[in-house]
Motif scaffolding. Structure first.
Motif, PDB file in Angstrom:
ATOM      1  N   LEU A 217     -11.273  -9.713 -29.832  1.00  0.00           N
ATOM      2  CA  LEU A 217     -11.108  -8.602 -30.767  1.00  0.00           C
ATOM      3  C   LEU A 217      -9.724  -8.005 -30.607  1.00  0.00           C
ATOM      4  CD1 LEU A 217     -11.396  -5.638 -29.037  1.00  0.00           C
ATOM      5  CD2 LEU A 217     -13.683  -6.593 -28.727  1.00  0.00           C
ATOM      6  N   THR A 218      -9.304  -7.233 -31.604  1.00  0.00           N
ATOM      7  CA  THR A 218      -8.005  -6.567 -31.593  1.00  0.00           C
ATOM      8  C   THR A 218      -8.209  -5.058 -31.606  1.00  0.00           C
ATOM      9  OG1 THR A 218      -7.022  -8.396 -32.847  1.00  0.00           O
ATOM     10  CG2 THR A 218      -5.806  -6.327 -32.805  1.00  0.00           C
ATOM     11  N   VAL A 219      -7.427  -4.342 -30.803  1.00  0.00           N
ATOM     12  CA  VAL A 219      -7.558  -2.877 -30.763  1.00  0.00           C
ATOM     13  C   VAL A 219      -6.170  -2.248 -30.642  1.00  0.00           C
ATOM     14  CG1 VAL A 219      -7.928  -2.890 -28.260  1.00  0.00           C
ATOM     15  CG2 VAL A 219      -8.702  -0.934 -29.604  1.00  0.00           C
ATOM     16  N   PHE A 220      -5.937  -1.168 -31.383  1.00  0.00           N
ATOM     17  CA  PHE A 220      -4.665  -0.454 -31.316  1.00  0.00           C
ATOM     18  C   PHE A 220      -4.522   0.269 -29.980  1.00  0.00           C
ATOM     19  CE2 PHE A 220      -4.841  -0.023 -36.154  1.00  0.00           C
ATOM     20  CZ  PHE A 220      -3.817  -0.940 -36.356  1.00  0.00           C
ATOM     21  N   HIS A 221      -3.290   0.317 -29.472  1.00  0.00           N
ATOM     22  CA  HIS A 221      -3.015   1.108 -28.271  1.00  0.00           C
ATOM     23  C   HIS A 221      -3.375   2.576 -28.507  1.00  0.00           C
ATOM     24  CE1 HIS A 221      -1.146  -1.841 -25.678  1.00  0.00           C
ATOM     25  NE2 HIS A 221      -0.369  -2.257 -26.664  1.00  0.00           N
ATOM     26  N   CYS A 240      -3.908 -14.412 -24.617  1.00  0.00           N
ATOM     27  CA  CYS A 240      -3.102 -14.577 -25.829  1.00  0.00           C
ATOM     28  C   CYS A 240      -2.601 -13.248 -26.385  1.00  0.00           C
ATOM     29  CB  CYS A 240      -3.900 -15.321 -26.897  1.00  0.00           C
ATOM     30  SG  CYS A 240      -5.246 -14.361 -27.626  1.00  0.00           S
ATOM     31  N   SER A 241      -2.902 -12.139 -25.715  1.00  0.00           N
ATOM     32  CA  SER A 241      -2.481 -10.830 -26.200  1.00  0.00           C
ATOM     33  C   SER A 241      -0.964 -10.689 -26.153  1.00  0.00           C
ATOM     34  CB  SER A 241      -3.130  -9.730 -25.359  1.00  0.00           C
ATOM     35  OG  SER A 241      -2.930  -8.465 -25.957  1.00  0.00           O
ATOM     36  N   CYS A 251       4.543  -4.395 -29.502  1.00  0.00           N
ATOM     37  CA  CYS A 251       3.377  -4.468 -30.385  1.00  0.00           C
ATOM     38  C   CYS A 251       2.489  -3.249 -30.180  1.00  0.00           C
ATOM     39  CB  CYS A 251       2.576  -5.739 -30.117  1.00  0.00           C
ATOM     40  SG  CYS A 251       3.368  -7.249 -30.703  1.00  0.00           S
ATOM     41  N   ASP A 252       1.868  -2.800 -31.251  1.00  0.00           N
ATOM     42  CA  ASP A 252       1.021  -1.611 -31.136  1.00  0.00           C
ATOM     43  C   ASP A 252      -0.454  -1.943 -30.980  1.00  0.00           C
ATOM     44  OD1 ASP A 252       0.712  -2.539 -33.725  1.00  0.00           O
ATOM     45  OD2 ASP A 252       1.671  -0.799 -34.676  1.00  0.00           O
ATOM     46  N   TYR A 253      -0.749  -3.170 -30.567  1.00  0.00           N
ATOM     47  CA  TYR A 253      -2.143  -3.555 -30.359  1.00  0.00           C
ATOM     48  C   TYR A 253      -2.264  -4.523 -29.193  1.00  0.00           C
ATOM     49  CZ  TYR A 253      -0.929  -8.014 -32.568  1.00  0.00           C
ATOM     50  OH  TYR A 253      -0.342  -9.230 -32.867  1.00  0.00           O
ATOM     51  N   GLU A 254      -3.475  -4.663 -28.710  1.00  0.00           N
ATOM     52  CA  GLU A 254      -3.819  -5.655 -27.694  1.00  0.00           C
ATOM     53  C   GLU A 254      -4.957  -6.523 -28.233  1.00  0.00           C
ATOM     54  OE1 GLU A 254      -2.378  -6.328 -24.917  1.00  0.00           O
ATOM     55  OE2 GLU A 254      -1.547  -4.497 -24.031  1.00  0.00           O
ATOM     56  N   ILE A 255      -5.026  -7.745 -27.745  1.00  0.00           N
ATOM     57  CA  ILE A 255      -6.172  -8.607 -28.005  1.00  0.00           C
ATOM     58  C   ILE A 255      -7.023  -8.601 -26.743  1.00  0.00           C
ATOM     59  CG2 ILE A 255      -6.975 -10.953 -28.509  1.00  0.00           C
ATOM     60  CD1 ILE A 255      -4.414 -11.378 -30.092  1.00  0.00           C
TER      61      ILE A 255
END
Length: 262
Positions: A217-221, A240-241, A251-255
């Motif tokens: 899943l992807t989530v914003f910092h 892969c994040s 980047c403003d998100y993490e995987i």
């Protein structure tokens, strides 16, 4: 490395890719409702009278006046979870989009992605999309039914939903099949009742049943609440994040990911 070992390596990669494709194809072709084997009580979520009152006020500012000040807007404050395959019924789709914008609109506007509701609509309408939808109990159909677009869902109220698909972990160099969680949204008025936790548990159970052993899943910092929620549920930054690569700190998100079987 000799020619024979190179050849066997290529064959091995092709075999892995074929296995991944076969698993995903079988998962997408799975016609049985994966929730059928679960007790109906497991698909119910108790809600407080206060939360259903807030929900009523959100949808109708005159709800309290019309209810003569009675906070118990429903005799049975229980939401039910249904599994739905694409396409979502039109009314349900609109409610999911509205809920997404309520919860995530401002964050997307602040992100590098920007807010594109048409792109989000297309995402939810993808042919391989799978959903768990939390519905108000007063109008829901039996939880064991597999809902289709032909059924009349116009009176059902969406209190939360999860959108997920079965995909390889990497488009270019796939290693395993995964369940990718595109959305997990819970209406603000019913947050704190274990809705998100129940949806994640069901997604993990469904994935294992289909021989898929990893969730991505992807989530914003900036989404501190979501980040904390996933961390509590044993989701960690995936290999892969972006943060694992040079320049990824911008980047403003993490995987995030969770291996269901190690």
């Amino acid at each position: 490395m000799g020619k024979s070992s190179k050849k066997s390596g290529k064959q091995s990669k092709k075999q892995v890719q074929k296995q991944i494709q076969a698993t995903i194809k079988e998962a997408n072709a799975h016609s049985q409702n994966p929730l059928d084997s679960l007790p109906s009580t497991f698909l119910n979520i108790p809600l407080s009278p206060q939360s259903t009152t807030r929900l009523a006020v959100t949808n109708n500012e005159d709800a309290i006046a019309n209810n003569n000040g009675n906070n118990n807007t429903t005799d049975n404050n229980v939401a039910t979870i249904q599994y739905i395959t694409s396409p979502l019924p039109s009314n349900m789709l609109e409610q999911c989009l509205e809920l997404f914008e309520i919860n995530m609109g401002e964050m997307y506007k602040q992100s590098k992605w920007g807010l594109d509701m048409e792109a989000k609509r297309n995402e939810l309408e993808h042919k391989d999309a799978r959903f768990l939808v939390v519905l108000s109990s007063d109008t829901s159909v039996e939880s064991s039914e597999l809902v289709s677009a032909e059924e009349d869902q116009t009176e059902q109220q969406v209190l939360g939903f999860a959108h997920f698909r079965y995909e390889p972990d990497d488009d270019d160099h796939p290693k395993i099949p995964t369940t990718y969680l595109y959305e997990l949204q819970v209406h603000p008025t019913v947050q704190g009742h274990g809705v998100g936790k129940k949806l994640m548990t069901l997604i993990e159970l469904i994935s294992l049943k289909l021989q898929i052993k990893k969730i991505l899943l992807t989530v914003f910092h900036m989404n501190k609440g979501a980040m904390s929620f996933y961390k509590r549920n044993k989701y960690d930054i995936d290999e892969c994040s972006p943060s694992n690569f040079e320049g990824g700190e911008d980047c403003d998100y993490e995987i995030l990911s969770k291996e269901l079987v190690k």
